[in-house]
Design a protein around this motif. Structure first.
Motif, short mmCIF file in Angstrom:
data_model
loop_
_atom_site.label_atom_id
_atom_site.label_comp_id
_atom_site.label_asym_id
_atom_site.label_seq_id
_atom_site.Cartn_x
_atom_site.Cartn_y
_atom_site.Cartn_z
N PRO A 133 17.40 -2.78 19.83
CA PRO A 133 17.74 -2.92 18.41
C PRO A 133 17.97 -1.57 17.72
O PRO A 133 18.96 -1.40 16.99
CB PRO A 133 16.52 -3.64 17.83
N GLU A 140 0.87 -1.19 0.00
CA GLU A 140 0.00 0.00 0.00
C GLU A 140 0.90 1.23 0.00
O GLU A 140 1.92 1.25 0.70
CB GLU A 140 -0.85 0.03 1.27
N GLY A 164 8.19 2.41 18.96
CA GLY A 164 8.05 2.97 20.31
C GLY A 164 7.27 4.27 20.36
O GLY A 164 6.97 4.77 21.43
N ASP A 187 4.84 7.42 17.70
CA ASP A 187 4.24 7.72 16.41
C ASP A 187 4.56 9.15 15.99
O ASP A 187 3.82 9.77 15.24
CB ASP A 187 2.73 7.46 16.43
N ASN A 192 11.55 -2.55 16.62
CA ASN A 192 10.36 -2.25 17.42
C ASN A 192 9.80 -0.87 17.08
O ASN A 192 10.49 -0.02 16.52
CB ASN A 192 10.71 -2.29 18.91
N ILE A 194 18.41 -5.23 12.77
CA ILE A 194 19.14 -5.88 13.86
C ILE A 194 19.37 -7.36 13.55
O ILE A 194 20.42 -7.91 13.90
CB ILE A 194 18.39 -5.70 15.21
N GLU A 195 18.43 -7.99 12.83
CA GLU A 195 18.57 -9.42 12.53
C GLU A 195 19.75 -9.67 11.59
O GLU A 195 20.28 -10.79 11.55
CB GLU A 195 17.29 -9.97 11.89
N ARG A 243 0.61 3.85 1.58
CA ARG A 243 0.75 4.45 2.90
C ARG A 243 1.53 3.58 3.89
O ARG A 243 1.73 3.98 5.03
CB ARG A 243 -0.63 4.75 3.48
N THR A 282 10.62 -8.84 13.14
CA THR A 282 10.05 -8.13 14.28
C THR A 282 11.11 -7.65 15.27
O THR A 282 10.76 -7.11 16.33
CB THR A 282 9.04 -9.03 15.02
N GLY A 283 12.36 -7.81 14.93
CA GLY A 283 13.41 -7.27 15.81
C GLY A 283 13.35 -5.75 15.89
O GLY A 283 13.74 -5.17 16.90
N ARG A 287 8.28 -5.34 9.64
CA ARG A 287 7.71 -6.17 10.70
C ARG A 287 6.61 -7.10 10.19
O ARG A 287 6.58 -8.29 10.52
CB ARG A 287 7.12 -5.28 11.82
N GLU A 288 5.70 -6.53 9.40
CA GLU A 288 4.50 -7.30 9.06
C GLU A 288 4.65 -8.07 7.75
O GLU A 288 4.22 -9.22 7.67
CB GLU A 288 3.29 -6.35 9.01
#
Lengths: 162, 792
Positions: free
Chosen positions: A105, A18, A39, A41, A37, A75-76, A20, A34-35, A28-29
Motif C-alpha cells: 500500500p 490525543e 513497518g 518507528d 501498514n 490505499i482504500e 500525541r 488498516t490498509g 488505522r485505529e
C-alpha cells in the motif's frame, strides 16, 4: 484532546484526538483504515505512505493534529471497492510487483505520487523516487518495472510510445 | 480455451492473491479487532549481561488502563520454545528470571487497555541490574575465561566437535587458506512479529492469530507448553508480512498466550521495529577458517574447515546451522575427496540466532566460492576453468557426497555456461582489462559463484474436494507468507481438473480448516505441498472417472477429463457431465468427492546454479556499486516462472545486501548499534540494479513435479558472486580477500594497503581451544576427556 477535521478518501471526519496521536494511528485505529501498514518507528520504511493534499507523506511522521484541514488519500481510496483496480495497482499485479503485500500500500501510494510529480521517468529516477519505501520480498525489480510500465502508458518514459 | 494437462502449469499466471493485497485488504495480525482485546508491551533489558537485583512495578500497576504487570516471579510462564535444541539445559525462560543475557531480553510485560497506555506504564517499571561482563565476539566466547552465560553448563561452548578426514590436505601441491567472517544480519520482514490470542471462543480454549510459517507445528508446541489438548488450540496464520525464516512462536508469543489464559481476555502483541531489530532472531554469524588443497593443475585434493558458529543468547537454534546445512553443503558442486569439518558453537550476549533466507547454505557457498577464487589467483588460473575442472558431472547423480548429502540431480556446467553466455563474460573481462590498462578510477569487478543447496525433504498433506456447485477446494499443509502458493497450487489442480483457475478455492494456514501440515520453510513448499496437491487431485479425478463410467455406462479407461470443465467419454463430446454434476452424484451416493492424502516421505532436492556479478569499485573512495547481476538458477521443473523469478529477485537483493551493506553490529559491551532501519543498511531500490535471470531445468527425480525449491537459491548464489566481484576488481593490485560486508572503508583500506605494501594476510590460525574438541565417532571415554578439556 484536539479537535480535527479531515477528509479521508472523500469522506469528512471530525474527531477529538490525543495531541500525541500519529496520523497513521488515527487512520488505522480511529477510522479503521488498516490498509496503511506500519513497518518501522524511525520514518525509514515508507509502509505507511499516504497522500496528503495530493503529496506522498509517511503518515508516521505527522501527528493527526497536524493533518487538520487536510485531504488524505489512502490505499482504500485509490480504486472503488467493487470497481477495477487503479492503473498503478493493476501494473503491480501485472508485473508481479508484490509478494507478502505489507509494503505494497505504501509503495503504491508513493508510486502514484511519483507519477504525478514528474514529467519524465527513467529506471534511475524511479529507483531514486522510491528510495523512501523499503521492500524485503521483491528486490524492487518488478516494482520498478511496474512503475515504468505506468510511466510508459502516460508517455513519461523517454523514447517510449504512449 | 481448452484446459487440462499443461494449460496452467509452467505458465506465468498472475497471482490470485494480489487484488486483496493491492486494495489494502490484508489480514495482518495488527489489523484484527477483537472485542475487549488488551495490548501487551515488554520492558526489555538495556544491558547485555546482568543479574536482576530487583523489580519495582508498583507505579506501573497504578497507571490508568493498566490491567496487570508481570515478571517471571509474578506468574509461572512456560519456557520459550526452541525450534531446535542446541544442548540440553540451555533453556530460555519466556521472561528473564534472575539474569538477562542480551540487550532486548524481555523482563517485564505490561498488559493495558491500549498500546499507548501499555507503553506509558512500561516507562514506570524500575529494574535494578548488576552488570556482569559480556561476551560479544563469538571467538572470544571459545575462551574458558569468557563470562559464562549458563553457570549450570560452565562454558559458553555449547557444542565442540571435530569430524571427517584427519589429514585432508595430504598430497596437495598448493594449499590456500582464508579466515572468512560471515557476518550477523537481521531478517527484517517488513511486518514484525505479531500475535493475537483469544481465549473466549466457544470451540477452542485458545485461538491464536500468529504471523508465522508453520501453524500446525506451533499448535503442537504451544498446546504442550500450556498443557492444553492440541485440538483445543486453533492457530491461524493470516496474511504474514514476510518471514524469511524468522517468525515462529517467540518468547513474547508464549507470554501472550499464557496471559490470555490467565486473564480470560483476548490479548495482542505487535512488535515495534526497534524491538524487532533486537528481538527477532538474527541470521548467519560464522567465522570460517578454510584451507583448500590442490594439485598444480587445479585438481582439488582436500578441504579443511574449522568453523565457529554464534548461537547468540540462550543458545539460539541458528547456532546449529553450521553443523547442519553449512556442513552438509561444504563440498558444493565439486569433487573434493577428503574433507575435515570442525565446529565450535558458542553462546554470546547478543540477540539469539535463528534462520534467515538460506539458513546455513549461503554460509557454505560463501566460504567455498571464496576459497576457490583465492585458489584460482594462487594457481593463476581463470576462475571459470578451475571450477569447470572440478565439477561433479551430470552422469554421477544420484550421488552421496563426502559429507553424506544425497544429491538428486544436477548439471553444473550447463548452468555455468548459460551464466557466462548471458553475461557476455568474455566481453566483461575485455572491458575490465581496458579499464585497467587505461588506469580508470572506476574499476570493474566480475564475480563468479557456482552453488548447490538443499531444500525440502519430508512429507506433506493435501485435501481436495469438488463441491456440488462445481467449485473445487484445495487445501495444503504448507503456509505461504508471500510466496504465492494460492496461485501455484491452483495451477497444479486446475490442470488436473481441466477447469479455470477461478474454479479453485485455496485454503491454508489454519489448523481448524487444514487437518495437518508441515508449514513453509527451507524452500519446501512446491516440491512437497505442490506434489501433495498434484497427487490428491489425481486421486479425486480417478474416483470421478469411476463414478462417471458408472453413470454413463462406459468403461472406466475410456473416461477422460475433457478440458472444458467436464468428465466424459474420450472423443464423444455428447457423453460428458460437468464437475458439479459429478460432485452432486457423489454426494447423493453418500461419498462426497473429497480426498485427504499424505505424500510418502521424499528426499531433499538440490537446486543449483551459477551467478555472475558485476560491480564498479571507486578506487578513490572504496565505494562499490552493483551494476549488473546475472543469475542462472536451476530449480527443476517450474510451475510458475513469474513466481520463480520473484523469488530469485528477492533472494538476490538479500544476497547482494549481505555482500555489500548489511551487518548487525554491537559495541564491546554488547550494545546494539544498528538497531533501527535508520542505522541498519537494508537497501532501497536506489542501491540495487535490475537483474538478469535465466533458468536451466534439470528435473528432480524425487518428487512427481520434478521441482526443487527456489525461495533461497538466489541468496546462496549471489552473496559469494558479489563478494568475489569486489575482490576481483582489486585482484590486479594484489588484494586476495575482503570480508563482508564490503563497505567503502574496508575496500578503500584494501586498496590503500595494496598500494603501500601492507596488505594483511587473509589467514591466521583459529583459537587453540578448537583443537581440543572431541572427534565425532570417538569412544565414550575419548568424548568425555575431550569434553572436560573444553570444560563442556
Amino acid at each position: 484532546m484536539v479537535l480535527i477535521a479531515v477528509q479521508v478518501n472523500g469522506t469528512d471526519h471530525q474527531d477529538e484526538v490525543e495531541p500525541r496521536l500519529l496520523l497513521v494511528q488515527y487512520l488505522r485505529e480511529t477510522l479503521g483504515l488498516t490498509g496503511t501498514n506500519i513497518g518501522c518507528d524511525t520514518s525509514s520504511c515508507g509502509a505507511c505512505t499516504v497522500l496528503l493534499n495530493g503529496e506522498s507523506v509517511k503518515s508516521c511522521t505527522l501527528l493527526a493534529a497536524q493533518a487538520d484541514g487536510a485531504e488524505i488519500q489512502t490505499i482504500e481510496g485509490l480504486a472503488p471497492a467493487e470497481g477495477p483496480l487503479h492503473p498503478v495497482q493493476e501494473a503491480f499485479r501485472e508485473n508481479h510487483a508484490l509478494q507478502c503485500g505489507y509494503c505494497t500500500p505504501g509503495m503504491v501510494m508513493a508510486a502514484v505520487s511519483l507519477l504525478e510529480e514528474e514529467d519524465q521517468l527513467t529506471e534511475r529516477t524511479v529507483r531514486e523516487g522510491l528510495e523512501g519505501n523499503l521492500c524485503r520480498c521483491t528486490g524492487y525489480h518488478n516494482i520498478v518495472r511496474a512503475v515504468l510500465a505506468c510511466a510508459a502508458e502516460r508517455g513519461m518514459v523517454p523514447g517510449s510510445v504512449s | 480455451m481448452t484446459m487440462g494437462a499443461g494449460a496452467f502449469s509452467g505458465k506465468p499466471v498472475r497471482r490470485v492473491e494480489d487484488p486483496a493485497l493491492l486494495r489494502g485488504e490484508g489480514t495482518y495480525v495488527d489489523n484484527l479487532k477483537i472485542e475487549g482485546m488488551l495490548t501487551l508491551h515488554f520492558v526489555r533489558s538495556p544491558i547485555a549481561h546482568a543479574t536482576i537485583r530487583s523489580i519495582d512495578a508498583s507505579a506501573a500497576r497504578a497507571m490508568p488502563g493498566v490491567v496487570g504487570v508481570y515478571s517471571a516471579t509474578d506468574l509461572a510462564f512456560p519456557p520459550a520454545p526452541a525450534l531446535m535444541t542446541l544442548r540440553p539445559g540451555a533453556v530460555r525462560p519466556a521472561l528473564a528470571e534472575d539474569r538477562v543475557n542480551f540487550v532486548g531480553d524481555p523482563v517485564v510485560v505490561v498488559v493495558a487497555e491500549s498500546r499507548a497506555l501499555a507503553m506509558d506504564a512500561a516507562e514506570m517499571v524500575e529494574i535494578d541490574y548488576e552488570p556482569l561482563g559480556a561476551v560479544v565476539d563469538m571467538e572470544d566466547a571459545l575462551s574458558p575465561d569468557s563470562p559464562v552465560q549458563y553457570e549450570s553448563i560452565g562454558s559458553n561452548v555449547m557444542i565442540g566437535l571435530r569430524s571427517g578426514s584427519d589429514d585432508p590436505l595430504a598430497g596437495a601441491d598448493v594449499v590456500v587458506r582464508g579466515r572468512f567472517e560471515n557476518q550477523r544480519v537481521a531478517v527484517v520482514p517488513m511486518e514484525g512479529s505479531a500475535i493475537a490470542v483469544d481465549p473466549t471462543g466457544a470451540d477452542y480454549d485458545l485461538t491464536v492469530h500468529l504471523a508465522c510459517q508453520m501453524p500446525h507445528m506451533i499448535r503442537g508446541v504451544l498446546s504442550g507448553l500450556l498443557e492444553l489438548e492440541p485440538d483445543r488450540v486453533r492457530v491461524i496464520a493470516p496474511h504474514v508480512g514476510g518471514s524469511f525464516g524468522g517468525k515462529h512462536l517467540s518468547a513474547e508469543g508464549v507470554v501472550a498466550a499464557k496471559l490470555a489464559l490467565e486473564l480470560g481476555r483476548p490479548v495482542k502483541w505487535v512488535e515495534t521495529r526497534s524491538e524487532n531489530m533486537v528481538a527477532l532472531p538474527h541470521g548467519r554469524g560464522q567465522v570460517q577458517y578454510v584451507e583448500l588443497g590442490l594439485k598444480h593443475d587445479g585438481t582439488m585434493v582436500g578441504l579443511r574447515c574449522r568453523m565457529v558458529g554464534d548461537a547468540g543468547a540462550y543458545a539460539g537454534f541458528g547456532g546449529i546451522l553450521v553443523l547442519g546445512q553449512t556442513k552438509i553443503m561444504a563440498q558444493g558442486v565439486y569433487h573434493i575427496p577428503e574433507i575435515a569439518f570442525d565446529v565450535g558453537i558458542v553462546v554470546t550476549n547478543t540477540t539469539p540466532m535463528g534462520a534467515y533466507r538460506g539458513a546455513g547454505r549461503p554460509e557454505a557457498a560463501a566460504f567455498l566460492e571464496r576459497i576457490v577464487d583465492m585458489a584460482a589467483d594462487e594457481l593463476d588460473m581463470d576462475p571459470v576453468e578451475l571450477r569447470r575442472k572440478n565439477f561433479i558431472q551430470p552422469e554421477e547423480f544420484p550421488l552421496t557426497t563426502v559429507m553424506g548429502a544425497e544429491y538428486d540431480s544436477g548439471d553444473y556446467e550447463v548452468a555455468l555456461d548459460e551464466a557466462l553466455r548471458i553475461s557476455d563474460y568474455k566481453g566483461l573481462r575485455d572491458e575490465q582489462a581496458q579499464r585497467r590498462a587505461r588506469g580508470d578510477r572506476m574499476l570493474l569487478g566480475i564475480g563468479l559463484a557456482c552453488y548447490v543447496e538443499v531444500t525440502g525433504g519430508g512429507e506433506e498433506f493435501a485435501e481436495v474436494e469438488v463441491h456440488d456447485d462445481g467449485m473445487i477446494t484445495v487445501k495444503a499443509g504448507t503456509s505461504a507468507h508471500g510466496q504465492g502458493h494460492a496461485t501455484a497450487f491452483a495451477q497444479i489442480a486446475a490442470d488436473q481438473f481441466g477447469v479455470p483457475i477461478e474454479q479453485i478455492r485455496y485454503v491454508q494456514s489454519d489448523t481448524a480448516r487444514v487437518a495437518r501440515g508441515g508449514g513453509t520453510g527451507g524452500s519446501r513448499s512446491v516440491q512437497l505441498g505442490g506434489t501433495a496437491v498434484l497427487q490428491t487431485s489425481k486421486l479425486v479425478v480417478e474416483r470421478a472417472k469411476e463414478l462417471v463410467a458408472d453413470i454413463l455406462e462406459a468403461a472406466p479407461e475410456d473416461i477422460v477429463v475433457t478440458g472444458d470443465g467436464s468428465v466424459g467419454v474420450a472423443g464423444v463430446p455428447s457423453k460428458a457431465i460437468t464437475w458439479a454434476q459429478v460432485a452432486r452424484t457423489a454426494s447423493e451416493r453418500g461419498a462426497p468427492l473429497q480426498v485427504q492424502h499424505d505424500t510418502e516421505r521424499a528426499g531433499s532436492t538440490f537446486p543449483f546454479g551459477a551467478h555472475v556479478a558485476v560491480v564498479e569499485v571507486d578506487s578513490e573512495t572504496g565505494r562499490v556499486v552493483p551494476v549488473q547481476h546475472f543469475a542462472v538458477d536451476d530449480c527443476g521443473v517450474i510451475v510458475n516462472p513469474l513466481l520463480v523469478d520473484g523469488q530469485v529477485h528477492g533472494g538476490l537483493a538479500s544476497g547482494i545486501a549481505q555482500a555489500l551493506w548489511e551487518q548487525f553490529l554491537y559495541d564491546a559491551d554488547g550494545n546494539p548499534i544498528t538497531s533501527t532501519l535508520a542505522e541498519y543498511a537494508m537497501p532501497s531500490a536506489a542501491e540495487l540494479p535490475s537483474f538478469t535471470t535465466a533458468h536451466t531445468e534439470t528435473p528432480s527425480p524425487v518428487n512427481d513435479l520434478g521441482a526443487k525449491g527456489i525461495g533461497e537459491s538466489a541468496t546462496v548464489g549471489s552473496t559469494p558472486a558479489v563478494q568475489n566481484a569486489v575482490v576481483d576488481a582489486l585482484s590486479h593490485l594484489g588484494v586476495r580477500h575482503i570480508d563482508m560486508p564490503c563497505t567503502p572503508e574496508r575496500v578503500w583500506r584494501a586498496i590503500s594497503d595494496a598500494r603501500i605494501g601492507t596488505l594483511p594476510d587473509p589467514w591466521r590460525e583459529p583459537r587453540t581451544e578448537m583443537a581440543a574438541f572431541p572427534k565425532e565417532g570417538a569412544s565414550e571415554e575419548e568424548l568425555e576427556r575431550g569434553a572436560e578439556s573444553v570444560n563442556l
